[in-house]
Motif scaffolding. Structure first.
Motif: not given
Length: 353
Positions: A272-273, A275-282, A284, A294
């Motif tokens: 989850n952390r 995924k939160a870092t990625a935000g709207e990006a696919e 990282v 992601w």
């Protein structure tokens, strides 16, 4: 004078024929139960993915069907192995310059008759009429090529050494067809220390078979599978177990389940952390390298899609053939029950004393 029983003639340095070639399958299976064959050695040592020591034991003492269905993967592999065997033997002979002949049947060690071998082919040196070694033939996936490039992997190597132990030969050949288009040939020299270890370890297992002393239950999927279909379940039957045996197992199970849940929760937090870092990006990146992705390429959430687009969902919904288990259970309860899987359920309040 006392009549003496004639001993079978040696067909290899230490091997005698105990069953002829071409024996009917049921009779051949009965012969296999009189000892341990090469294909069972890895299982006895706990090194087989598909068969456990417990299953081998249960088979030898007659508690499993004589000709039970194979695992589908094994059955398919065995079919293609049998189909390719004559071709591989012929190509081995062409490339090695050695003669290849079929054997006389199932062999046993002249002194330890429980040591059995069904050798694929026997090898003759140039100009010789009697075999000097044996040939083990394998058909494997191309994905296993790396395992075979520089030698014989553990399972086939154990089987080959078992055959050396039975026959008494000093070396053997293994020919493996990888991916249907690459043949690798390895010469295996007899390792006397390994042979002695195998004879000792497998001999102890066989003594357990004779004494009706089963091996310990292990954690393999093979053991799980055989236990799930071993017993004819009696509905409502109760076993009164020894607390000293069962309660520590239940306590250990609780500890492991709690640890398993902690790992699941911790892993979900880490994911989850990220995924939160990625935000709207696919994608990282860290230090100009892709650290993780992601992407929106996972399975379709059918419930969410149907709620958001009911007309489209109806348009693309179709019926599929499925077994009507409720009707089957109602109309054929005995057959339904016979093929149900067993579930292990431990009540939460069942605390160890």
């Amino acid at each position: 004078m006392t009549a003496t029983t004639a001993q079978p003639a040696l067909v290899t340095p230490t091997g005698v024929v105990v069953a002829p070639a071409g024996l009917a399958r049921e009779e051949w299976l009965k012969v296999r139960r009189t000892g341990i064959g090469g294909s069972e050695v890895a299982a006895v040592l706990g090194m087989s993915k598909y068969t456990s020591p417990l299953e081998v034991y249960l088979d030898k003492v007659g508690e499993l069907p004589l000709d039970r269905p194979q695992h589908p993967d094994l059955a398919e592999a065995a079919f293609w192995g049998h189909q390719h065997e004559p071709t591989i033997a012929r190509v081995f002979a062409e490339r090695s310059g050695l003669g290849v002949v079929e054997g006389p049947g199932t062999l046993a060690h002249v002194e330890r008759r429980w040591m059995l071998a069904n050798v694929d082919r026997y090898v003759l040196d140039e100009g010789e009429s009697a075999p000097s070694s044996l040939l083990e033939i394998k058909t494997r996936s191309a994905f296993q090529l790396d395992e075979w490039l520089f030698g014989v992997p553990d399972g086939p190597a154990l089987q080959t050494h078992w055959y050396l132990a039975v026959t008494g030969y000093s070396h053997a050949y293994v020919a493996a067809l990888l991916g249907g288009n690459r043949l690798l040939i390895h010469r295996v020299e007899r390792d006397e220390a390994l042979v002695e270890h195998l004879v000792e370890f497998v001999g102890e297992f066989w003594q357990g078979v004779l004494d009706r002393r089963p091996p310990a239950v292990d954690g393999s999927e093979a053991t799980e599978e055989v236990l799930g279909h071993l017993y004819e379940v009696k509905a409502g039957a109760v076993t009164v177990a020894d607390p000293a045996e069962v309660l520590p197992l239940l306590e250990r199970r609780r500890e492991l389940k709690a640890r398993e849940q902690r790992v699941v929760d911790e892993l979900r937090e880490v994911d989850n952390r990220l995924k939160a870092t990625a935000g709207e990006a696919e994608v990282v990146k860290v230090r100009d390298r892709v650290a993780f992705t992601w992407k929106q390429n996972g399975p379709l959430s059918t419930k969410r899609f149907a709620a958001a687009h009911p007309e489209l969902a109806a348009q693309y919904t179709h019926s599929v053939d499925a077994l009507d288990t409720k009707r089957l259970a109602a109309e054929h309860p005995d057959e339904f029950r016979a093929h149900r899987a067993r579930r292990l359920v431990v009540p939460k309040e069942n605390a160890a004393a």
